[in-house]
Design a protein around this motif. Sequence first.
Motif, mmCIF file in Angstrom:
data_model
loop_
_atom_site.group_PDB
_atom_site.id
_atom_site.type_symbol
_atom_site.label_atom_id
_atom_site.label_comp_id
_atom_site.label_asym_id
_atom_site.label_seq_id
_atom_site.Cartn_x
_atom_site.Cartn_y
_atom_site.Cartn_z
ATOM 1 N N GLU A 1 -30.305 -47.711 30.459
ATOM 2 C CA GLU A 1 -30.572 -49.327 30.679
ATOM 3 C C GLU A 1 -29.272 -50.203 31.123
ATOM 4 O O GLU A 1 -29.409 -51.449 31.592
ATOM 5 C CB GLU A 1 -32.318 -49.859 29.398
ATOM 6 C CG GLU A 1 -33.193 -49.204 29.119
ATOM 7 C CD GLU A 1 -33.571 -49.686 30.492
ATOM 8 O OE1 GLU A 1 -33.953 -50.592 31.289
ATOM 9 O OE2 GLU A 1 -34.290 -48.734 30.778
ATOM 10 N N HIS A 2 -28.387 -50.009 30.043
ATOM 11 C CA HIS A 2 -26.922 -50.397 30.070
ATOM 12 C C HIS A 2 -26.994 -50.302 31.540
ATOM 13 O O HIS A 2 -26.558 -51.420 32.311
ATOM 14 C CB HIS A 2 -26.108 -50.104 29.953
ATOM 15 C CG HIS A 2 -26.407 -50.977 28.167
ATOM 16 N ND1 HIS A 2 -25.411 -51.218 27.271
ATOM 17 C CD2 HIS A 2 -27.409 -50.737 27.328
ATOM 18 C CE1 HIS A 2 -25.881 -52.189 26.748
ATOM 19 N NE2 HIS A 2 -26.965 -51.414 26.046
ATOM 20 N N VAL B 1 -28.320 -49.437 34.470
ATOM 21 C CA VAL B 1 -28.933 -50.399 34.877
ATOM 22 C C VAL B 1 -28.692 -51.590 35.445
ATOM 23 O O VAL B 1 -28.782 -52.354 36.145
ATOM 24 C CB VAL B 1 -30.311 -49.775 35.508
ATOM 25 C CG1 VAL B 1 -31.624 -50.353 36.490
ATOM 26 C CG2 VAL B 1 -31.179 -48.466 35.691
ATOM 27 N N GLN B 2 -29.364 -52.460 33.865
ATOM 28 C CA GLN B 2 -28.886 -53.736 34.100
ATOM 29 C C GLN B 2 -27.782 -53.769 33.359
ATOM 30 O O GLN B 2 -27.375 -55.722 34.365
ATOM 31 C CB GLN B 2 -29.658 -53.867 32.202
ATOM 32 C CG GLN B 2 -31.193 -53.487 32.758
ATOM 33 C CD GLN B 2 -32.140 -54.185 31.535
ATOM 34 O OE1 GLN B 2 -30.911 -54.966 30.365
ATOM 35 N NE2 GLN B 2 -32.989 -53.414 31.736
ATOM 36 N N GLN B 3 -26.249 -53.518 33.314
ATOM 37 C CA GLN B 3 -25.230 -53.998 33.510
ATOM 38 C C GLN B 3 -23.873 -54.247 34.235
ATOM 39 O O GLN B 3 -23.958 -54.710 34.244
ATOM 40 C CB GLN B 3 -24.589 -54.631 31.872
ATOM 41 C CG GLN B 3 -25.522 -54.396 30.469
ATOM 42 C CD GLN B 3 -24.702 -53.926 29.388
ATOM 43 O OE1 GLN B 3 -23.870 -53.656 28.852
ATOM 44 N NE2 GLN B 3 -25.314 -55.188 28.426
ATOM 45 N N HIS B 4 -24.259 -52.911 34.976
ATOM 46 C CA HIS B 4 -23.705 -52.254 35.911
ATOM 47 C C HIS B 4 -23.985 -51.630 36.690
ATOM 48 O O HIS B 4 -23.506 -51.375 38.238
ATOM 49 C CB HIS B 4 -22.828 -50.815 35.244
ATOM 50 C CG HIS B 4 -22.309 -50.883 33.975
ATOM 51 N ND1 HIS B 4 -21.149 -51.625 33.423
ATOM 52 C CD2 HIS B 4 -22.854 -50.546 33.018
ATOM 53 C CE1 HIS B 4 -21.494 -51.406 32.222
ATOM 54 N NE2 HIS B 4 -21.699 -50.557 31.705
ATOM 55 N N GLY B 5 -25.557 -52.499 37.022
ATOM 56 C CA GLY B 5 -26.054 -52.145 38.745
ATOM 57 C C GLY B 5 -26.272 -50.459 39.577
ATOM 58 O O GLY B 5 -26.195 -51.094 40.582
ATOM 59 N N SER C 1 -28.174 -47.987 40.454
ATOM 60 C CA SER C 1 -29.626 -47.484 40.822
ATOM 61 C C SER C 1 -30.050 -46.069 39.751
ATOM 62 O O SER C 1 -29.805 -45.688 39.506
ATOM 63 C CB SER C 1 -29.541 -47.659 42.605
ATOM 64 O OG SER C 1 -31.507 -47.288 42.929
ATOM 65 N N ARG C 2 -31.807 -46.660 39.227
ATOM 66 C CA ARG C 2 -31.986 -45.745 38.379
ATOM 67 C C ARG C 2 -32.565 -44.274 39.192
ATOM 68 O O ARG C 2 -32.009 -43.237 38.885
ATOM 69 C CB ARG C 2 -33.716 -45.785 38.004
ATOM 70 C CG ARG C 2 -33.908 -46.734 36.766
ATOM 71 C CD ARG C 2 -35.067 -47.111 36.089
ATOM 72 N NE ARG C 2 -35.328 -48.307 36.191
ATOM 73 C CZ ARG C 2 -35.237 -48.387 34.413
ATOM 74 N NH1 ARG C 2 -35.056 -47.030 33.206
ATOM 75 N NH2 ARG C 2 -34.541 -49.418 33.626
ATOM 76 N N SER D 1 -19.370 -49.161 27.211
ATOM 77 C CA SER D 1 -21.077 -49.581 27.060
ATOM 78 C C SER D 1 -21.942 -48.045 26.463
ATOM 79 O O SER D 1 -22.073 -48.247 25.366
ATOM 80 C CB SER D 1 -21.660 -49.533 28.554
ATOM 81 O OG SER D 1 -21.509 -51.066 28.846
#
Length: 102
Positions: free
Chosen positions: A24-25, A27-31, A33-34, A90
């Motif tokens: 999640e970090h 994806v959400q904090q560092h952009g 892609s899953r 992170s």
Amino acid sequence: MSDDSTTTIRATFKTREAADLAIEHLVQQHGISRPDIFVQPVASENSTGSAPSGGDVRRDGDVRTDAPLGGEIEVSADIASQKIAAVQRSFGNLDAIRVSGR
């Protein structure tokens, strides 16, 4: 001139819960892609980690015995070189056991 190079970064976690938070970090904090993030057990057998967490622990504190606690979980991703330090921080904040890049 910007640095367009990428590095594969790997982190090892004791619990699946910590590995999920790391994803999640990313994806959400560092952009990241899953589809560019990979999760696998460190050992050859499937595992939910080396320590119980999340759904493996009941409200009364008892631990499920049917979850395969056989080893750590590795999270890896190819990231832009300029994000290495931030991603390492992170992972460290999420109690990664080991973090490496190549």
